[in-house]
Motif scaffolding. Structure first.
Motif, short mmCIF file in Angstrom:
data_model
loop_
_atom_site.label_atom_id
_atom_site.label_comp_id
_atom_site.label_asym_id
_atom_site.label_seq_id
_atom_site.Cartn_x
_atom_site.Cartn_y
_atom_site.Cartn_z
N PRO A 130 0.80 -1.24 0.00
CA PRO A 130 0.00 0.00 0.00
C PRO A 130 0.83 1.28 0.00
N VAL A 131 2.02 1.26 0.59
CA VAL A 131 2.85 2.47 0.62
C VAL A 131 3.27 2.86 -0.78
N GLN A 132 3.80 1.87 -1.53
CA GLN A 132 4.21 2.14 -2.90
C GLN A 132 3.04 2.59 -3.76
N MET A 133 1.90 1.92 -3.61
CA MET A 133 0.75 2.27 -4.43
C MET A 133 0.18 3.63 -4.07
N SER A 134 0.18 3.96 -2.79
CA SER A 134 -0.28 5.30 -2.39
C SER A 134 0.61 6.37 -3.00
N LEU A 135 1.92 6.12 -2.97
CA LEU A 135 2.86 7.05 -3.58
C LEU A 135 2.63 7.12 -5.09
N GLY A 136 2.29 5.98 -5.69
CA GLY A 136 2.02 5.97 -7.12
C GLY A 136 0.80 6.80 -7.47
N TYR A 137 -0.27 6.68 -6.71
CA TYR A 137 -1.48 7.46 -6.97
C TYR A 137 -1.23 8.96 -6.77
N LEU A 138 -0.45 9.30 -5.75
CA LEU A 138 -0.10 10.70 -5.55
C LEU A 138 0.74 11.22 -6.72
N SER A 139 1.58 10.35 -7.28
CA SER A 139 2.40 10.73 -8.44
C SER A 139 1.54 10.95 -9.68
N ILE A 140 0.44 10.18 -9.80
CA ILE A 140 -0.49 10.39 -10.90
C ILE A 140 -1.10 11.79 -10.80
N ILE A 141 -1.50 12.17 -9.58
CA ILE A 141 -2.05 13.51 -9.37
C ILE A 141 -1.00 14.57 -9.73
N ALA A 142 0.24 14.35 -9.27
CA ALA A 142 1.32 15.31 -9.54
C ALA A 142 1.55 15.46 -11.04
N GLY A 143 1.55 14.33 -11.77
CA GLY A 143 1.75 14.38 -13.21
C GLY A 143 0.63 15.14 -13.91
N ALA A 144 -0.62 14.87 -13.48
CA ALA A 144 -1.76 15.56 -14.07
C ALA A 144 -1.70 17.06 -13.80
N LEU A 145 -1.40 17.43 -12.57
CA LEU A 145 -1.31 18.86 -12.23
C LEU A 145 -0.17 19.53 -12.98
N LEU A 146 0.94 18.83 -13.16
CA LEU A 146 2.05 19.37 -13.94
C LEU A 146 1.61 19.66 -15.36
N TRP A 147 0.84 18.74 -15.95
CA TRP A 147 0.35 18.96 -17.31
C TRP A 147 -0.57 20.17 -17.39
N TRP A 148 -1.56 20.26 -16.50
CA TRP A 148 -2.52 21.37 -16.56
C TRP A 148 -1.85 22.70 -16.25
N TYR A 149 -0.89 22.69 -15.33
CA TYR A 149 -0.17 23.92 -15.02
C TYR A 149 0.65 24.37 -16.23
N GLY A 150 1.35 23.43 -16.86
CA GLY A 150 2.16 23.76 -18.03
C GLY A 150 1.32 24.21 -19.21
N LEU A 151 0.18 23.52 -19.42
CA LEU A 151 -0.68 23.87 -20.56
C LEU A 151 -1.26 25.28 -20.39
N THR A 152 -1.81 25.57 -19.21
CA THR A 152 -2.40 26.90 -19.00
C THR A 152 -1.33 27.99 -19.04
N TRP A 153 -0.13 27.68 -18.54
CA TRP A 153 0.96 28.65 -18.61
C TRP A 153 1.32 28.96 -20.07
N LEU A 154 1.42 27.91 -20.89
CA LEU A 154 1.78 28.09 -22.30
C LEU A 154 0.70 28.85 -23.06
N ILE A 155 -0.57 28.45 -22.86
CA ILE A 155 -1.67 29.12 -23.56
C ILE A 155 -1.75 30.59 -23.16
N ASP A 156 -1.52 30.87 -21.88
CA ASP A 156 -1.56 32.25 -21.41
C ASP A 156 -0.44 33.08 -22.03
N LYS A 157 0.73 32.47 -22.24
CA LYS A 157 1.87 33.20 -22.81
C LYS A 157 1.69 33.49 -24.30
N ILE A 158 1.02 32.58 -25.00
CA ILE A 158 0.90 32.75 -26.46
C ILE A 158 -0.53 33.09 -26.87
N ARG A 159 -1.32 33.60 -25.97
CA ARG A 159 -2.73 33.85 -26.24
C ARG A 159 -2.94 34.75 -27.46
#
Length: 225
Positions: free
Chosen positions: A158-187
């Motif tokens: 469960p420790v490894q899997m909990s860390l894995g699920y948190l990493s999924i959230i981190a990856g998703a947030l990284l994508w949305w943060y990067g996408l909105t940052w890029l779109i805002d810069k080149i709007r």
């Protein structure tokens, strides 16, 4: 399991990297919520777009948990390298088909009006994005493909899997943060055609990535699995 023969430090690093890749891969395609995120970033501001991504992340996290729990039962019953090999091949093929679909789809057909003078609250943007994403349970197929390919499920750890699920959230947030940052810069230079271009780039990357992993798995080039 062969996976558990690695040193503990590498084990945790491995699950973090895999989880972040899964989060990015499952968030990146320009489906309805991706188009909505881009529109809100352009018309309402970056944080409205990012909160839209947060709503999608919550929905994806729920589906990731459901997929993971279902696969954990299978992995507990099937502790066989041959079955695991077949699952990884299946995951690669499914991921490639998803990339092809992403490349061929036209997200511009999903565009609707999102007016500047009708912003709504951040909470409203979050909830609507969550509902839009949660109404599409087909995301489970994408999680199934990525979980199978990366041998992501580790039953009774469960420790490894909990860390894995948190990493999924981190990856998703990284994508949305990067996408909105890029779109805002080149709007000023971004048009609706840019959404289709993003989708084709993502589809190409997913296809190339899945094909490379398929070859590596088929010819036993990657020992990490």
């Amino acid at each position: 399991m062969h996976y558990m023969t690695f040193p503990l430090s590498f084990n945790f690093l491995d699950i973090i990297v895999k989880g972040m890749i899964v989060g990015i891969l499952c968030s990146a395609p320009m489906g309805p919520v991706g188009v909505l995120c881009v529109q809100r970033t352009l018309n309402k501001g970056r944080w409205h777009g990012f909160v839209t991504g947060l709503g999608a992340t919550l929905s994806d996290f729920i589906y990731a948990l459901l997929t993971g729990f279902g696969m954990s039962f299978v992995m507990e019953l099937i502790d066989n390298p041959q079955y695991k090999f077949c699952m990884q091949i299946f995951g690669s093929l499914l991921l490639f088909l998803f990339g092809l679909y992403c490349f061929r789809s036209d997200p511009r057909k999903k565009v609707h009006e999102s007016k500047k003078n009708h912003q709504g609250t951040l909470v409203h943007n979050f909830i609507t994005a969550f509902l839009v994403t949660f109404s599409n349970p087909l995301i489970i197929l994408l999680f199934l493909a990525t979980f199978a390919q990366f041998a992501f499920i580790i039953p009774e750890h469960p420790v490894q899997m909990s860390l894995g699920y948190l990493s999924i959230i981190a990856g998703a947030l990284l994508w949305w943060y990067g996408l909105t940052w890029l779109i805002d810069k080149i709007r000023e230079y971004f048009s609706i055609n840019g959404i289709a271009i993003i989708n084709r780039i993502i589809g190409t990357i997913v296809m190339v990535f899945s094909f490379a992993i398929f070859l590596g798995t088929a010819f036993n080039l990657f020992s990490i699995y």
